[in-house]
Design a protein around this motif. Structure first.
Motif, PDB file in Angstrom:
ATOM      1  N   TYR A  76     -82.119  -2.801 -24.314  1.00  0.00           N
ATOM      2  CA  TYR A  76     -82.228  -1.361 -24.092  1.00  0.00           C
ATOM      3  C   TYR A  76     -81.878  -0.557 -25.351  1.00  0.00           C
ATOM      4  O   TYR A  76     -82.310   0.592 -25.494  1.00  0.00           O
ATOM      5  CB  TYR A  76     -81.303  -0.912 -22.955  1.00  0.00           C
ATOM      6  CG  TYR A  76     -81.595  -1.517 -21.611  1.00  0.00           C
ATOM      7  CD1 TYR A  76     -82.775  -2.226 -21.357  1.00  0.00           C
ATOM      8  CD2 TYR A  76     -80.690  -1.374 -20.561  1.00  0.00           C
ATOM      9  CE1 TYR A  76     -83.028  -2.773 -20.119  1.00  0.00           C
ATOM     10  CE2 TYR A  76     -80.943  -1.917 -19.308  1.00  0.00           C
ATOM     11  CZ  TYR A  76     -82.114  -2.626 -19.099  1.00  0.00           C
ATOM     12  OH  TYR A  76     -82.365  -3.170 -17.855  1.00  0.00           O
ATOM     13  N   ARG A 128     -77.841  -3.033 -14.133  1.00  0.00           N
ATOM     14  CA  ARG A 128     -78.478  -1.735 -14.336  1.00  0.00           C
ATOM     15  C   ARG A 128     -79.869  -1.933 -14.933  1.00  0.00           C
ATOM     16  O   ARG A 128     -80.028  -2.701 -15.887  1.00  0.00           O
ATOM     17  CB  ARG A 128     -77.665  -0.865 -15.301  1.00  0.00           C
ATOM     18  CG  ARG A 128     -76.262  -0.569 -14.863  1.00  0.00           C
ATOM     19  CD  ARG A 128     -75.535   0.291 -15.885  1.00  0.00           C
ATOM     20  NE  ARG A 128     -75.449  -0.326 -17.203  1.00  0.00           N
ATOM     21  CZ  ARG A 128     -74.649   0.087 -18.185  1.00  0.00           C
ATOM     22  NH1 ARG A 128     -73.894   1.158 -18.003  1.00  0.00           N
ATOM     23  NH2 ARG A 128     -74.607  -0.536 -19.334  1.00  0.00           N
ATOM     24  N   ASP A 129     -80.849  -1.222 -14.411  1.00  0.00           N
ATOM     25  CA  ASP A 129     -82.145  -1.233 -15.077  1.00  0.00           C
ATOM     26  C   ASP A 129     -82.133  -0.156 -16.164  1.00  0.00           C
ATOM     27  O   ASP A 129     -81.144   0.562 -16.346  1.00  0.00           O
ATOM     28  CB  ASP A 129     -83.293  -1.012 -14.085  1.00  0.00           C
ATOM     29  CG  ASP A 129     -83.203   0.317 -13.352  1.00  0.00           C
ATOM     30  OD1 ASP A 129     -82.464   1.221 -13.790  1.00  0.00           O
ATOM     31  OD2 ASP A 129     -83.885   0.474 -12.308  1.00  0.00           O
ATOM     32  N   ASN A 171     -76.010  -6.249 -16.653  1.00  0.00           N
ATOM     33  CA  ASN A 171     -77.411  -6.567 -16.375  1.00  0.00           C
ATOM     34  C   ASN A 171     -77.833  -6.165 -14.971  1.00  0.00           C
ATOM     35  O   ASN A 171     -78.987  -6.407 -14.571  1.00  0.00           O
ATOM     36  CB  ASN A 171     -77.640  -8.063 -16.592  1.00  0.00           C
ATOM     37  CG  ASN A 171     -77.502  -8.447 -18.054  1.00  0.00           C
ATOM     38  OD1 ASN A 171     -78.098  -7.826 -18.937  1.00  0.00           O
ATOM     39  ND2 ASN A 171     -76.687  -9.459 -18.329  1.00  0.00           N
TER      40      ASN A 171
END
Length: 464
Positions: A331, A82-83, A80
């Protein structure tokens, strides 16, 4: 003794013996009839198994399985920190690295569809400046899927050939197909068999897009869905239309203990419970499908491609599976990473129709809802009605081309009326499935006919 290490998602099955009577595994065959593939390690025989994925197996000199130890376990450990954009960058680097390793310096054969998996591959191959020979096919009398595929090939500057799947090809290739897939899958799903001889001169290596749609999407459930409800969802996904009815008929005819529904529920519940992913129902169901669905159904018919050239599958790669385990479900949902990749690398390809969302593309598909999609739905309905009124059936599935019509019916009758098969399967079951093809619920019976045909070919090839 020897050690065999199986891949995370095996491309081909590896068989071993176990201590058991050499007799038909009738319960496994009932499950096969219901879902269209063998579950877990099951085969037709009690004394033969398929080795589990992601394990190290110790095999005796005479081929018996002694021990299996997992070396890979599916998990859900989302990073979490990482965007989305960072995750997309990581996917881009990983996917293109895998594609490059698998195809570098070779003439690539790329099957194209109107979906996202092969389009994602096309983007990578174009970026890598690979030499590509692409092709696609549609059904005689069906939606012209080849139009989208051809447009993709044109944008990428790939060679392209369009094929039409003809009526009744199956009977000329049936014996060969039964040998290739070992009667472990139905015979109408691998429509590539219709053009298998064309593969000879197409190139040097296949790049196949199987399993991308499972890894790069959610499973359509809430992540906090209880385990018991996950079992219910999976059963609905697994059992084909008409499959449970056929399995129950066989279970009763063979006088097996208990009942099919309870047996199947217990099997699915045990397998799903053993997957240690308590924090995401979507990830657990995806893992189940990757453990049991991909190697026992999807991989089975890869043998058709492999009979002509080496095959590569970027979505099967171990690194891709490991990557998926770290990507937040938010994602993965709705194919976001593949869509983002295509938009970023090849905007012109993103502008082409997405078949599952037609007539919309990767920019406009959120408008595939009322009232925005009403004009297309009306136009499409009118076109199909006029086609039907002109006497040309609108074909959506391969079984319609291979099972319907007088010539196909004769071939089915010939295949399903051999004496050793009628002794194995109740005649009333065979006649009920065949007569149902002419009914308003033909799709319900089509799966049954598909499975009966596979079992007939199996019986023809064995003395069981």
């Amino acid at each position: 003794m020897k050690t065999i290490t199986t891949s995370v998602i095996p491309i081909t099955p590896t068989y071993a013996k176990v201590e058991a009577p050499h007799e038909l595994h009738l319960e496994a065959i009932c499950v096969f009839a219901a879902i269209g593939f063998f579950l877990d390690t099951d085969t037709y025989w009690k004394d033969e198994v398929v080795l589990q994925p992601g394990c190290k197996h110790i095999i005796s000199e005479d081929g018996y399985l002694i021990e299996s130890t997992p070396w890979f376990k599916w998990h859900y450990t989302p990073d979490n920190t990482r965007d989305f954009n960072t995750t997309l960058e990581e996917f881009t680097v990983l996917f293109e690295s895998i594609m490059d390793e698998q195809t570098a310096g070779k003439k690539v054969i790329l099957p194209l569809s109107g979906g996202l998996d092969s389009r994602t591959q096309a983007v990578a191959l174009q970026h890598l400046k690979a030499s590509v020979n692409s092709y696609s096919y549609d059904f005689q009398g069906g939606y012209k899927e080849t139009k989208i595929a051809e447009a993709i090939a044109e944008v990428c500057d790939f060679d392209f050939t369009a094929y039409t799947i003809p009526k009744g090809y199956l009977w000329d290739v049936l014996d060969n197909l039964a040998t290739l897939n070992r009667c472990e899958s139905d015979f109408t799903a691998p429509r590539q068999m219709a053009i298998v001889d064309e593969f000879e001169t197409m190139g040097e290596v296949f790049s196949l897009g199987h399993w991308g749609d499972v890894l790069f999407d959610d499973m359509g459930v809430s992540d906090d869905l209880p385990l018991e409800d996950q079992v219910t969802v999976l059963q609905k996904k697994l059992i084909k239309t008409g499959g449970a009815d056929l399995a129950t008929q066989l279970w009763t005819h063979w006088n097996l203990d208990g009942d099919f529904d309870s047996y199947f529920n217990d099997r699915i519940s045990a397998l799903l419970s053993a997957i240690d992913i308590p924090n995401s129902a979507n990830a657990r169901i995806r893992a189940f499908k990757s453990l049991y669905w991909a190697p026992r159904w999807t991989s089975v018919n890869l043998a058709v491609f492999a009979s002509k050239h080496p095959i590569t599958l970027p979505y099967y790669d171990q690194r891709m599976c490991e990557f998926i385990c770290t990507v937040p479900e938010d994602y993965l949902a709705k194919r976001q990473l593949q869509i983002g990749y295509i938009k970023e690398r090849a905007p012109k390809l993103a502008e082409l129709t997405w078949q599952e969302q037609r007539p919309f593309n990767l920019y406009t598909f959120p408008n595939n809802r009322m009232p925005y999609n009403l004009p297309y739905r009306i136009t499409n309905k009118i076109e199909r009605v006029f086609q039907e009124l002109s006497g040309k059936k609108y074909v959506q599935r391969n079984w319609e081309l291979q099972f319907l019509g007088e010539a196909n019916q004769k071939q089915l009758d010939k295949s399903l009326t051999a004496q050793n098969f009628i002794d194995f399967i109740p005649e009333v079951t065979i006649k009920g499935a065949l007569s149902g093809l002419d009914s308003k619920i033909a799709n319900y019976h089509a799966h049954q006919v598909n499975m009966l045909l596979v079992l007939a070919e199996f019986k023809k090839s064995t003395n069981a």
